[in-house]
Motif scaffolding. Structure first.
Motif, short mmCIF file in Angstrom:
data_model
loop_
_atom_site.label_atom_id
_atom_site.label_comp_id
_atom_site.label_asym_id
_atom_site.label_seq_id
_atom_site.Cartn_x
_atom_site.Cartn_y
_atom_site.Cartn_z
N THR A 156 -7.18 3.97 -9.24
CA THR A 156 -6.34 4.93 -8.52
C THR A 156 -6.29 4.66 -7.02
OG1 THR A 156 -8.22 6.41 -8.27
CG2 THR A 156 -6.78 6.82 -10.15
N VAL A 191 4.75 8.44 -6.92
CA VAL A 191 4.39 7.04 -6.64
C VAL A 191 5.31 6.10 -7.44
CG1 VAL A 191 2.56 5.30 -6.86
CG2 VAL A 191 2.01 7.57 -5.94
N PRO A 210 -3.90 8.24 -4.11
CA PRO A 210 -2.82 8.23 -3.12
C PRO A 210 -2.48 9.63 -2.60
CG PRO A 210 -1.96 7.91 -5.33
CD PRO A 210 -3.44 7.95 -5.47
N ASP A 247 5.69 2.10 4.60
CA ASP A 247 4.93 3.11 3.86
C ASP A 247 5.64 4.46 3.95
OD1 ASP A 247 3.03 1.34 3.10
OD2 ASP A 247 1.42 2.13 4.35
N THR A 257 -5.59 3.08 -3.29
CA THR A 257 -4.46 2.44 -2.62
C THR A 257 -4.72 2.51 -1.11
OG1 THR A 257 -2.04 2.38 -2.52
CG2 THR A 257 -3.05 4.56 -2.54
N THR A 258 -3.69 2.20 -0.32
CA THR A 258 -3.80 2.38 1.14
C THR A 258 -2.54 3.05 1.65
OG1 THR A 258 -2.77 0.25 1.66
CG2 THR A 258 -5.18 0.26 1.45
N THR A 271 4.30 5.79 -1.31
CA THR A 271 3.02 5.09 -1.15
C THR A 271 1.88 6.07 -1.42
OG1 THR A 271 4.16 4.00 0.69
CG2 THR A 271 1.80 3.55 0.44
N ALA A 272 2.09 7.31 -1.05
CA ALA A 272 1.07 8.36 -1.22
C ALA A 272 1.78 9.70 -1.16
CB ALA A 272 0.01 8.28 -0.12
N ILE A 308 -2.49 2.61 -10.25
CA ILE A 308 -1.55 3.28 -9.36
C ILE A 308 -0.62 2.28 -8.65
CG2 ILE A 308 -2.91 3.44 -7.18
CD1 ILE A 308 -1.28 6.41 -8.80
N THR A 309 -1.16 1.11 -8.32
CA THR A 309 -0.32 0.17 -7.57
C THR A 309 0.61 -0.63 -8.49
OG1 THR A 309 -2.19 -1.34 -7.55
CG2 THR A 309 -1.85 -0.05 -5.56
N ASP A 310 0.49 -0.44 -9.81
CA ASP A 310 1.40 -1.12 -10.74
C ASP A 310 2.60 -0.25 -11.10
OD1 ASP A 310 -0.35 -3.28 -10.97
OD2 ASP A 310 -1.54 -2.21 -12.47
#
Ligand SMILES: Cc1cc2nc3c(=O)[nH]c(=O)nc-3n(C[C@H](O)[C@H](O)[C@H](O)COP(=O)(O)O)c2cc1C
Length: 357
Positions: free
Chosen positions: A62, A296, A74, A279, A64-65, A301-302, A344-346
């Motif tokens: 989960t 997301v 996020p 972002d 991210t940045t 991004t968040a 989460i980033t996928d």
């Protein structure tokens, strides 16, 4: 020992029982007919998931940045002022909860504690300071210098509030704010500066700033800045052109101008305009973990928690905000697993479709 909260809805319910009716109106209410508040929520129902079963993928990550700041999920917490109206520890408790959970606070200018006090309360956490583009240039620059000296990572400029929204519940209740509740960043000796910078949130003003003025004041500032309160493609483009490193798609939780685009459809359009390089955070209407996943997947991004963070704070101080973040995390992991996506980033649009009419 008291049983911990098991759902965010339960935290919300308990929080409302702890507040006077006038404060409940301030928290739950918004501008005009509150149409935007309702649409922020109903927009999430207009999108459905496209799960892939038997994915073979477990324990979806989960983390991210956002603007280079690491986040365990996020999620950031919103800059909400008047915070000791909800709990005596206010944003200090929120910052400690974010520090414990690996998320990030946005610390309000109109808060009950100063930027420095909140930083001191959670020294190990990354944090973002929020500012209103209002008042004198000198006051704005002085706040920027303090934000930088207090170890903040970025500045969030709230661009949707040249004056307060038309909030009828507050008018009916004749709600007023004491400077002890919103003046944490101002010494009593700076009362004039405070009135000029924050007074416009409550009365009409003749000093509405422009992008040009804002960008010229931020020109030499060393930290990145974020424009909070964007609902249209044109304003997203204007913010980036003015030098914003990131934007927050937000209608202020329906508290400023009513009948503006709901946050989720605005996000979809704005992400398509800006492309993948900027972002973008989304606030206004996030109430559960699946909302975060939808945002997301549709390009955020968040996300930023406004009222949901206030409910946690009101219900049980630092612990209530931590529990809110824990429940969001657990629901997000459940949804990601059932969705059959790696993490989460996928996530992308392919995980979603509009509900067919
Ligand atoms: C009680 C309260 C106080 C707020 N104060 C501020 C503020 O001082 N500055 C600001 O930029 N946004 C403020 N907001 C707006 C939040 O930062 C955020 O945009 C909004 O709450 C998101 O919508 P949501 O409540 O539906 O999550 C406030 C919101 C609430 C509920």
């Amino acid at each position: 020992m008291r049983q911990q909260f098991q759902t965010l809805e339960e935290i919300h319910r308990v929080a409302l029982t702890k507040l006077d009716d006038v404060i409940v109106d301030y928290l739950e209410g918004g501008a005009g007919d509150e149409t935007t508040i309702r649409r922020n929520r109903s927009a999430f129902e207009e999108w459905e998931f496209q799960p892939r079963v038997m994915s073979g993928l477990s324990s979806p990550p989960t983390a991210t940045t956002f603007l280079g700041l690491p986040l365990s999920i996020p999620v950031l917490t919103a800059p909400f002022g008047s915070d000791t109206m909800f709990h005596e520890d206010g944003q200090k408790a929120v910052a400690r909860a974010n520090q414990a959970m690996g998320t990030v606070s946005m610390v309000p200018e109109a808060g009950s504690f100063s930027y420095e006090q909140v930083a001191h309360a959670a020294p190990a956490a990354a944090r973002i300071a929020q500012l209103h583009p209002a008042g004198s240039d000198e006051n704005f620059l002085r706040l920027l210098a303090r934000i930088s000296a207090a170890g903040y990572s970025a500045v969030c400029v709230t661009v949707d509030s040249p004056t307060g929204g038309w909030r009828e519940r507050n008018r009916r209740n004749a709600l007023e704010f004491d400077s002890s509740i919103i003046g944490g960043n101002y010494n009593p000796a700076d009362r004039d500066q405070m009135e000029a910078a924050l007074g416009q949130l409550f009365t009409h003003v003749d000093n509405v700033w422009s992008w040009h003025k804002l960008s010229s004041l931020l020109d030499d500032f060393e930290l990145p800045w974020i424009a909070k309160g964007i609902t249209t493609v044109a304003d997203a483009r204007a913010a980036v052109d003015a030098g914003a490193s990131a934007i927050i798609v937000s209608n202020h939780g329906g508290r400023q101008l009513d009948d503006v685009p709901a946050s989720l459809p605005a996000l979809v359009e704005i992400r398509s305009e800006l492309g993948p390089g900027v972002d973008i955070a989304l606030d206004s209407g996030i109430r559960r973990g699946s909302d975060v996943i939808k945002a997301v997947a549709l390009g955020a991004t968040a996300v930023v928690l406004g009222r949901s963070a206030v409910y946690g704070l009101t219900a049980d101080g630092q612990r209530g905000v931590e529990r809110t973040l824990e429940l969001l995390t657990e629901e997000m992991i459940t949804v990601l697993t059932l969705l059959g996506r790696g993490g989460i980033t996928d996530l992308n649009h392919e995980a979603m479709r509009r509900v067919p009419r």
